[in-house]
Design a protein around this motif. Structure first.
Motif, PDB file in Angstrom:
ATOM      1  N   VAL A 140     -20.906  45.548  -0.477  1.00 50.38           N
ATOM      2  CA  VAL A 140     -22.298  45.908  -0.209  1.00 50.38           C
ATOM      3  C   VAL A 140     -22.596  45.960   1.289  1.00 50.38           C
ATOM      4  CG1 VAL A 140     -23.149  44.996  -2.389  1.00 50.38           C
ATOM      5  CG2 VAL A 140     -23.017  43.487  -0.417  1.00 50.38           C
ATOM      6  N   LYS A 141     -21.696  45.389   2.095  1.00 55.68           N
ATOM      7  CA  LYS A 141     -21.928  45.383   3.534  1.00 55.68           C
ATOM      8  C   LYS A 141     -20.642  44.961   4.235  1.00 55.68           C
ATOM      9  CE  LYS A 141     -25.785  43.564   4.778  1.00 55.68           C
ATOM     10  NZ  LYS A 141     -26.838  42.574   5.117  1.00 55.68           N
ATOM     11  N   GLU A 142     -20.472  45.419   5.481  1.00 53.75           N
ATOM     12  CA  GLU A 142     -19.380  44.927   6.291  1.00 53.75           C
ATOM     13  C   GLU A 142     -19.792  44.939   7.757  1.00 53.75           C
ATOM     14  OE1 GLU A 142     -16.410  48.636   7.205  1.00 53.75           O
ATOM     15  OE2 GLU A 142     -16.208  47.682   5.239  1.00 53.75           O
ATOM     16  N   SER A 143     -19.219  44.022   8.511  1.00 59.07           N
ATOM     17  CA  SER A 143     -19.556  43.911   9.924  1.00 59.07           C
ATOM     18  C   SER A 143     -18.815  44.981  10.720  1.00 59.07           C
ATOM     19  CB  SER A 143     -19.167  42.528  10.446  1.00 59.07           C
ATOM     20  OG  SER A 143     -17.747  42.414  10.517  1.00 59.07           O
ATOM     21  N   ARG A 144     -19.176  45.086  11.974  1.00 66.06           N
ATOM     22  CA  ARG A 144     -18.387  45.947  12.857  1.00 66.06           C
ATOM     23  C   ARG A 144     -17.021  45.300  13.059  1.00 66.06           C
ATOM     24  NH1 ARG A 144     -18.125  44.083  18.094  1.00 66.06           N
ATOM     25  NH2 ARG A 144     -19.532  42.376  18.646  1.00 66.06           N
ATOM     26  N   THR A 145     -16.065  46.082  13.495  1.00 67.17           N
ATOM     27  CA  THR A 145     -14.713  45.575  13.682  1.00 67.17           C
ATOM     28  C   THR A 145     -14.640  44.713  14.934  1.00 67.17           C
ATOM     29  OG1 THR A 145     -13.791  47.534  12.618  1.00 67.17           O
ATOM     30  CG2 THR A 145     -12.298  46.195  13.945  1.00 67.17           C
ATOM     31  N   LEU A 146     -14.131  43.503  14.778  1.00 66.14           N
ATOM     32  CA  LEU A 146     -13.986  42.588  15.897  1.00 66.14           C
ATOM     33  C   LEU A 146     -12.609  42.761  16.537  1.00 66.14           C
ATOM     34  CD1 LEU A 146     -15.459  39.438  14.127  1.00 66.14           C
ATOM     35  CD2 LEU A 146     -16.666  41.103  15.556  1.00 66.14           C
ATOM     36  N   ASN A 147     -12.454  42.192  17.707  1.00 66.67           N
ATOM     37  CA  ASN A 147     -11.194  42.307  18.429  1.00 66.67           C
ATOM     38  C   ASN A 147     -10.228  41.229  17.955  1.00 66.67           C
ATOM     39  OD1 ASN A 147      -9.235  43.009  20.245  1.00 66.67           O
ATOM     40  ND2 ASN A 147     -10.186  42.004  21.996  1.00 66.67           N
ATOM     41  N   GLY A 148      -9.514  41.507  16.864  1.00 67.29           N
ATOM     42  CA  GLY A 148      -8.579  40.541  16.319  1.00 67.29           C
ATOM     43  C   GLY A 148      -8.955  40.129  14.909  1.00 67.29           C
ATOM     44  N   ALA A 149      -8.029  39.452  14.230  1.00 63.85           N
ATOM     45  CA  ALA A 149      -8.262  38.992  12.866  1.00 63.85           C
ATOM     46  C   ALA A 149      -9.285  37.869  12.830  1.00 63.85           C
ATOM     47  CB  ALA A 149      -6.947  38.518  12.262  1.00 63.85           C
TER      48      ALA A 149
END
Length: 259
Positions: A233-242
């Motif tokens: 239903v939602k996802e964050s922006r991609t961060l720098n790393g796992a």
């Protein structure tokens, strides 16, 4: 806990600080190193070292209540259930102890045939008198908390290396969720261990249930939110790393990761 924060120091000391002032409440030299998070139980603060010794101290004074030699590194936080303490060690052994006295009630040793693992131990999870543990050989297993008897085991990972079931098992919406280091997140029947479905997300650590939504921190650097039907239903922006861990703070997420 209740105004005290605990932290292991690389000098081999366990330290306690007043959370308001930052002043030292007590410190003791154990001569070990620390990887797992301490756990507070009644008047005790319980923790282990990578050298394999478990300590229980008065959480206010630091006075030693008991210590137990377990034989291998304590890499995950212990779990308390019905006055028993459950600990998963680096050598794939599970201990059940009396949380008040440190007396060993039962132990289970997992035999590992595969040689190449990430050597991480997942934190055990307990629900309805069953202990769920993910192992480095790719299996998720369920045990009786009473005597440590194996109730079922299910192989989640295939291959020859990096099979570790690293993500701590969790029970959401009546199903067990467990993640494999080099694979997805599996959804299982808690009674039989039957795999019901597989989610296409790889997670290094915890899965959380927040306001009836499942939150997954992924190896691709996102936090993915699923509903009760396991639909994104939602996802964050991609961060720098796992994403290695995350927590909710003032309606926001605090995220830890690796680059």
């Amino acid at each position: 806990n209740e105004g005290i924060v605990y932290a292991g120091h690389n000098k081999g000391e366990m330290r306690a600080y007043d959370i308001e002032t930052g002043k030292s409440a007590w410190k003791v030299k154990d001569g070990g190193s620390f990887h797992s998070t301490p756990i507070v139980y009644k008047d005790l603060m319980i923790y282990g070292t990578l050298q394999g010794r478990l300590f229980a101290r008065n959480r206010v004074t630091g006075n030693l209540k008991y210590s137990v030699e377990l034989g291998s590194g304590v890499e995950t936080q212990g779990v308390i259930y019905k006055d028993r303490l459950f600990v998963h060690l680096r050598n794939h052994k599970i201990f059940c102890l009396d949380a008040q006295t440190g007396a060993i009630i039962w132990a289970y040793r997992r035999s590992m045939s595969n040689k190449t693992t990430l050597q991480r131990a997942s934190r055990p999870f307990i629900s309805k008198d069953k202990l769920y543990v993910g192992f480095a050989d790719g299996y998720l297993a369920a045990f009786s908390i009473q005597d440590g008897s194996l109730l079922w085991e299910t192989k989640l990972a295939e291959g020859l290396k990096f099979l570790d079931v690293d993500t701590a098992p969790r029970l959401f919406f009546g199903k067990i969720f467990a993640g494999v280091s080099e694979g997805g997140i599996f959804v299982l029947d808690p009674k039989t261990g039957k795999v019901l479905s597989k989610l296409p997300f790889s997670s290094l650590r915890d899965i959380k249930l927040i306001k009836e939504k499942i939150f997954i921190g992924t190896k691709k650097g996102k936090i993915v939110v699923l509903d009760e039907n396991l639909k994104p239903v939602k996802e964050s922006r991609t961060l720098n790393g796992a994403v290695t861990d995350f927590a909710v703070w003032k309606d926001r997420f605090v995220v830890a990761g690796t680059i």
